[in-house]
Motif scaffolding. Structure first.
Motif, PDB file in Angstrom:
ATOM      1  N   THR A  67      24.262 -26.883   4.963  1.00 59.93           N
ATOM      2  CA  THR A  67      24.623 -28.098   4.227  1.00 59.93           C
ATOM      3  C   THR A  67      23.799 -29.292   4.695  1.00 59.93           C
ATOM      4  O   THR A  67      23.400 -30.139   3.882  1.00 59.93           O
ATOM      5  CB  THR A  67      26.121 -28.400   4.390  1.00 59.93           C
ATOM      6  OG1 THR A  67      26.875 -27.286   3.914  1.00 59.93           O
ATOM      7  CG2 THR A  67      26.520 -29.636   3.597  1.00 59.93           C
ATOM      8  N   HIS A 119      20.578 -28.931   2.983  1.00 57.96           N
ATOM      9  CA  HIS A 119      20.781 -29.163   1.550  1.00 57.96           C
ATOM     10  C   HIS A 119      20.826 -30.662   1.239  1.00 57.96           C
ATOM     11  O   HIS A 119      20.081 -31.158   0.378  1.00 57.96           O
ATOM     12  CB  HIS A 119      22.085 -28.484   1.123  1.00 57.96           C
ATOM     13  CG  HIS A 119      22.434 -28.639  -0.321  1.00 57.96           C
ATOM     14  ND1 HIS A 119      22.435 -27.579  -1.203  1.00 57.96           N
ATOM     15  CD2 HIS A 119      22.810 -29.728  -1.050  1.00 57.96           C
ATOM     16  CE1 HIS A 119      22.792 -28.013  -2.406  1.00 57.96           C
ATOM     17  NE2 HIS A 119      23.038 -29.315  -2.338  1.00 57.96           N
ATOM     18  N   TYR A 125      19.393 -27.135  -3.331  1.00 60.77           N
ATOM     19  CA  TYR A 125      19.490 -25.689  -3.133  1.00 60.77           C
ATOM     20  C   TYR A 125      18.179 -25.048  -2.711  1.00 60.77           C
ATOM     21  O   TYR A 125      18.191 -23.939  -2.164  1.00 60.77           O
ATOM     22  CB  TYR A 125      20.034 -25.009  -4.396  1.00 60.77           C
ATOM     23  CG  TYR A 125      21.538 -25.094  -4.494  1.00 60.77           C
ATOM     24  CD1 TYR A 125      22.347 -24.204  -3.802  1.00 60.77           C
ATOM     25  CD2 TYR A 125      22.144 -26.093  -5.254  1.00 60.77           C
ATOM     26  CE1 TYR A 125      23.726 -24.298  -3.873  1.00 60.77           C
ATOM     27  CE2 TYR A 125      23.518 -26.195  -5.321  1.00 60.77           C
ATOM     28  CZ  TYR A 125      24.306 -25.293  -4.637  1.00 60.77           C
ATOM     29  OH  TYR A 125      25.676 -25.386  -4.696  1.00 60.77           O
ATOM     30  N   PRO A 160      24.615 -19.504  -0.795  1.00 64.78           N
ATOM     31  CA  PRO A 160      25.227 -20.615  -1.526  1.00 64.78           C
ATOM     32  C   PRO A 160      25.008 -20.564  -3.027  1.00 64.78           C
ATOM     33  O   PRO A 160      25.820 -21.109  -3.782  1.00 64.78           O
ATOM     34  CB  PRO A 160      24.546 -21.857  -0.913  1.00 64.78           C
ATOM     35  CG  PRO A 160      24.149 -21.429   0.454  1.00 64.78           C
ATOM     36  CD  PRO A 160      23.737 -20.004   0.298  1.00 64.78           C
ATOM     37  N   VAL A 161      23.942 -19.913  -3.471  1.00 63.53           N
ATOM     38  CA  VAL A 161      23.711 -19.822  -4.918  1.00 63.53           C
ATOM     39  C   VAL A 161      24.782 -18.956  -5.569  1.00 63.53           C
ATOM     40  O   VAL A 161      25.304 -19.282  -6.643  1.00 63.53           O
ATOM     41  CB  VAL A 161      22.307 -19.271  -5.210  1.00 63.53           C
ATOM     42  CG1 VAL A 161      22.054 -19.226  -6.715  1.00 63.53           C
ATOM     43  CG2 VAL A 161      21.241 -20.112  -4.523  1.00 63.53           C
ATOM     44  N   LEU A 171      27.888 -20.952  -5.650  1.00 63.63           N
ATOM     45  CA  LEU A 171      27.807 -21.953  -6.716  1.00 63.63           C
ATOM     46  C   LEU A 171      28.231 -21.360  -8.047  1.00 63.63           C
ATOM     47  O   LEU A 171      29.064 -21.936  -8.768  1.00 63.63           O
ATOM     48  CB  LEU A 171      26.375 -22.490  -6.800  1.00 63.63           C
ATOM     49  CG  LEU A 171      26.022 -23.305  -8.045  1.00 63.63           C
ATOM     50  CD1 LEU A 171      26.822 -24.599  -8.095  1.00 63.63           C
ATOM     51  CD2 LEU A 171      24.518 -23.596  -8.085  1.00 63.63           C
ATOM     52  N   SER A 230      28.370 -29.849 -10.270  1.00 69.62           N
ATOM     53  CA  SER A 230      27.443 -29.184  -9.364  1.00 69.62           C
ATOM     54  C   SER A 230      26.003 -29.583  -9.694  1.00 69.62           C
ATOM     55  O   SER A 230      25.712 -30.138 -10.755  1.00 69.62           O
ATOM     56  CB  SER A 230      27.583 -27.664  -9.474  1.00 69.62           C
ATOM     57  OG  SER A 230      27.072 -27.209 -10.730  1.00 69.62           O
ATOM     58  N   ASP A 231      25.096 -29.273  -8.776  1.00 66.70           N
ATOM     59  CA  ASP A 231      23.688 -29.592  -9.015  1.00 66.70           C
ATOM     60  C   ASP A 231      23.189 -28.943 -10.293  1.00 66.70           C
ATOM     61  O   ASP A 231      22.436 -29.551 -11.068  1.00 66.70           O
ATOM     62  CB  ASP A 231      22.835 -29.115  -7.833  1.00 66.70           C
ATOM     63  CG  ASP A 231      23.118 -29.888  -6.548  1.00 66.70           C
ATOM     64  OD1 ASP A 231      23.875 -30.881  -6.618  1.00 66.70           O
ATOM     65  OD2 ASP A 231      22.594 -29.506  -5.494  1.00 66.70           O
ATOM     66  N   PHE A 286      17.492 -21.207  -8.914  1.00 68.36           N
ATOM     67  CA  PHE A 286      17.821 -21.333  -7.492  1.00 68.36           C
ATOM     68  C   PHE A 286      17.788 -19.964  -6.811  1.00 68.36           C
ATOM     69  O   PHE A 286      17.256 -19.809  -5.704  1.00 68.36           O
ATOM     70  CB  PHE A 286      19.205 -21.949  -7.309  1.00 68.36           C
ATOM     71  CG  PHE A 286      19.323 -23.381  -7.745  1.00 68.36           C
ATOM     72  CD1 PHE A 286      18.233 -24.231  -7.689  1.00 68.36           C
ATOM     73  CD2 PHE A 286      20.541 -23.886  -8.198  1.00 68.36           C
ATOM     74  CE1 PHE A 286      18.341 -25.562  -8.073  1.00 68.36           C
ATOM     75  CE2 PHE A 286      20.654 -25.210  -8.583  1.00 68.36           C
ATOM     76  CZ  PHE A 286      19.556 -26.052  -8.535  1.00 68.36           C
TER      77      PHE A 286
END
Length: 232
Positions: free
Chosen positions: A46, A49, A96, A179-180, A183, A195-196, A215
């Motif tokens: 994080t 990120h 990401y 994390p992808v 997500l 979210s992004d 990502f």
């Protein structure tokens, strides 16, 4: 002292054995794989990120208001500027991909036999993040990370630095992938409307799932390429 430090930074060190490299990869996988462990280690990803968001925001001309790192390993980077346009797109895109990019850069340094340069470079990036963190937990997280990197780079032997460097890079490369999936799982349950990927969808009119796919492709590609550099 400075000349000695410089010598340590530029001196090419021998590569660890393949057994140690793969052992570092295994330990990193254990830090990323099990959910109970990942809750403790995800905060380091994080930091990377949110640092990526912050750096690209500044480079694109946006004003950085601050970074917040939370105990649940989530984070938030606040910027000011135009709500649309390339600057906002690249800022949203950066989060990401940054852990994987850092892992790839670290793999290149290790392939060149410079683990000390990797550790000091990582440590010197963190104060740039620290000055923009706006909550106590975030400040403590960054300080602890800096302390670990300093202790290994200053007191650790060449062998210790080498193994730790490989562990760090494997962790970033593997930690860029998980994390992808998280997500997309949150998006599927409707728990990540901002979210992004969804911000990018609103900014570009390209579906959020396509951005999630990008990502993932980027993270897996960095893992494959970086992994080849590490084990050759």
């Amino acid at each position: 002292m400075l000349s000695a430090l410089w010598d340590r930074l530029v001196t090419v060190q021998p590569h660890p054995s393949l057994v140690l490299v793969m052992a570092a990869a295994f330990v990193a996988a254990c830090a990323v794989g099990p959910s109970q462990v990942w809750r403790l280690t995800r905060g380091f990803v994080t930091i990377a990120h949110e640092g990526g968001h912050a750096l690209v925001a500044v480079l694109s001309g946006r004003r950085l208001s601050g970074i917040r790192l939370h105990s649940d390993s989530s984070g938030l980077t606040l910027t000011r500027g135009r709500p649309t346009g390339p600057g906002m797109v690249f800022t949203a895109l950066a989060g990401y991909v940054t852990p994987s990019l850092l892992g790839l850069g670290g793999a290149a340094l290790l392939a060149g036999g410079r683990p000390t340069a990797l550790l000091w470079g990582s440590m010197l990036l963190l104060p740039c993040i620290l000055i923009m963190v706006r909550n106590v937990f975030g400040i403590l997280s960054v300080l602890v990370t800096m302390g670990i990197l300093f202790a290994v780079s200053w007191f650790g032997s060449s062998d210790v630095q080498g193994v730790f460097g490989y562990l760090l890079v494997w962790f970033l490369l593997l930690g860029g992938v998980r994390p992808v999936f998280e997500l997309q799982a949150m998006r599927r349950r409707g728990r990540a409307p901002d979210s992004d990927a969804d911000q990018l969808a609103r900014l570009t009119r390209v579906p959020g799932l396509v951005w999630v796919g990008f990502f993932l492709l980027f993270a897996v590609g960095a893992l494959v390429l970086g992994g080849r550099w590490l084990i050759v």
